[in-house]
Design an enzyme around this catalytic site. Structure first.
Site, mmCIF file in Angstrom:
data_model
loop_
_atom_site.group_PDB
_atom_site.id
_atom_site.type_symbol
_atom_site.label_atom_id
_atom_site.label_comp_id
_atom_site.label_asym_id
_atom_site.label_seq_id
_atom_site.Cartn_x
_atom_site.Cartn_y
_atom_site.Cartn_z
ATOM 1 N NE ARG A 70 54.865 71.067 -0.956
ATOM 2 C CZ ARG A 70 53.633 71.526 -0.757
ATOM 3 N NH1 ARG A 70 53.004 72.148 -1.725
ATOM 4 N NH2 ARG A 70 53.028 71.370 0.387
ATOM 5 C CG ASP A 112 57.457 66.542 0.263
ATOM 6 O OD1 ASP A 112 56.726 65.556 0.444
ATOM 7 O OD2 ASP A 112 57.033 67.718 0.296
ATOM 8 N NE ARG A 151 39.119 48.075 -9.225
ATOM 9 C CZ ARG A 151 38.609 47.685 -10.398
ATOM 10 N NH1 ARG A 151 39.045 48.226 -11.523
ATOM 11 N NH2 ARG A 151 37.668 46.754 -10.437
ATOM 12 N N GLY A 208 49.116 80.319 6.553
ATOM 13 C CA GLY A 208 49.348 81.530 7.345
ATOM 14 C C GLY A 208 50.806 81.791 7.635
HETATM 15 O O1 F6P Z 1 55.315 68.762 2.066
HETATM 16 C C1 F6P Z 1 54.690 67.668 2.629
HETATM 17 C C2 F6P Z 1 53.426 67.347 1.903
HETATM 18 O O2 F6P Z 1 52.888 66.181 2.487
HETATM 19 C C3 F6P Z 1 53.554 67.205 0.386
HETATM 20 O O3 F6P Z 1 54.094 65.973 0.003
HETATM 21 C C4 F6P Z 1 52.142 67.422 -0.045
HETATM 22 O O4 F6P Z 1 52.062 67.931 -1.361
HETATM 23 C C5 F6P Z 1 51.631 68.448 0.937
HETATM 24 O O5 F6P Z 1 52.453 68.381 2.072
HETATM 25 C C6 F6P Z 1 50.201 68.220 1.345
HETATM 26 O O6 F6P Z 1 49.795 69.260 2.176
HETATM 27 P P1 F6P Z 1 48.398 69.292 2.945
HETATM 28 O O7 F6P Z 1 48.675 68.701 4.305
HETATM 29 O O8 F6P Z 1 48.057 70.736 3.001
HETATM 30 O O9 F6P Z 1 47.419 68.470 2.181
#
Ligand code: F6P
Length: 369
Positions: free
Chosen positions: A193, A149, A287, A84
């Site tokens: 990300r 990140d 694993r 949002g």
């Molecule tokens: O940007 C922080 C982060 O934790 C990323 O590393 C990850 O891709 C994303 O947010 C995950 O987001 P959500 O909390 O929507 O799963």
């Protein structure tokens, strides 16, 4: 320059990160020491945009008492959201369709009506882009760089990253012994990300044998060869660190859910994909461990707490000096300020000539290339 500030607001946006509460505490205390009132907006800007969701108030007074003892706590006492975006809000229409609506006018109107003079916006790329848009529309804004990140440009690091790396490193430490005992391959998928910072730093610190990051498209056969080489040397186990955004040279990035209006796509699944192929190519037991949101939790490291406090107090100093449209950044030896315009919408990837990457190569880590 006199700032003529009497009241400021703080908000936290995007995914949470360890250190958010330490920033909030630092902002509130530094503001109180100047005689300013401080207000917290709940869940990004939702506290302003949807007050009906908050019977206890979408915006509330943050006193010294309210922030006492929170500096070491994970999460954010304000709440946050990565859905949002108010600049592109997914408004449900009566005909069942969803329209992309800009709600920034309502935020500006709220600040004017409540006579709140400035905003400290704590967030990552998305939140700082929103902060920049609000600044351009006349709001006095200072941004604070947050994200596990570490993919924000113009700052040496963001707070939250060190805690995520420390946790991922500890997980690798723990996985070495079980992998060795069972002569297995353990694939560890981490967030990040489209940048490989967490995987790279934790992978090297935790002695992974292969590290796969988005910046270097990987050939899984190279990783399988590394595992076979280790087996041939009598090292019968291997740890493979994979960033969620890593991509095979002959494939595509794994996406769990596509982007929607006001919400970025969700990545994940590359660990499973790599594990399947490695099991097939090496014949070994493989694993997968997905660290996921565990990386976002827990108490911030001392590095992140200190960075958070330096950022929070520097944000207040910047407002006191009459600055706006800037982000506090970590430089050496001091924090500095950069224009939000230079940060918004940009991503800091791992540079291919980084000495950290070279460190990994020099100690024999396979990057899948
Ligand atoms: O940007 C922080 C982060 O934790 C990323 O590393 C990850 O891709 C994303 O947010 C995950 O987001 P959500 O909390 O929507 O799963």
């Amino acid at each position: 320059m006199s700032s003529h500030i009497r009241r400021i607001a703080v908000c936290t946006g995007g995914g949470d990160a360890p250190g958010l509460n330490a920033v909030i505490r630092a902002v509130v205390i530094a503001a109180a020491n100047r005689g300013w009132e401080c207000y917290g907006i709940r869940d990004g800007f939702n506290g302003i945009l949807f007050p009906e969701r908050y019977p206890e108030g979408g915006v509330f007074r943050l006193t010294r008492e309210r922030v006492r003892g929170i500096g070491h706590l994970g999460g954010t006492i304000l709440g946050t959201t990565n859905k949002g975006n108010p600049l592109h809000f997914p408004m449900k229409m009566q005909d069942g369709t969803t329209k992309d609506v800009d709600l920034s006018g309502e935020i500006l109107e709220y600040f004017a009506r409540k006579e709140i003079d400035a905003l400290v916006s704590i967030g990552g790329d998305g939140s700082l882009t929103i902060a920049n848009a609000l600044h351009k529309k006349g709001l006095r804004v200072v941004g604070v760089p947050k994200t596990i990140d570490n993919d924000l440009d113009k700052t040496f690091t963001t707070f939250g990253f060190d805690t995520a790396v420390a946790f991922a490193t500890e997980c690798l430490d723990r996985l070495h012994s079980t992998a060795e005992s069972h002569q297995r391959v353990m694939v560890v998928e981490v967030m990040g990300r489209y940048a490989g910072w967490i995987a790279l730093h934790a992978g090297i610190a935790g002695s992974a044998h292969a590290i796969l990051i988005p910046e270097i498209p990987f050939d899984v056969d190279k990783v399988a060869a590394k595992i076979r080489d280790r087996d041939a040397e009598g090292r019968m186990y291997s740890l493979v660190m994979v960033a969620e955004g890593a991509e095979p040279i002959d494939g595509h990035r794994e996406v769990l859910a596509p982007a929607e209006i006001g919400h970025a796509e969700r990545l994940g699944g590359v660990g499973e994909q790599v594990a399947r192929v490695l099991a097939d190519r090496t014949g070994k037991d493989v694993r997968v461990v997905v660290l996921g949101h565990l990386l976002r939790g827990g108490s911030p490291t001392s590095f992140d707490r200190l960075a958070a406090m330096r950022f929070g107090t520097a944000a207040v100093r910047a407002l006191d000096e009459g600055q706006s449209g800037i982000m506090v950044a970590l430089g050496f030896p001091n924090v500095n300020y950069v224009a939000l315009e230079e940060v918004a919408g940009r991503m800091k990837a791992v540079p291919l000539d980084s000495d950290t990457l070279q460190t990994g190569r020099d100690v024999g880590i396979c990057f899948g290339d």
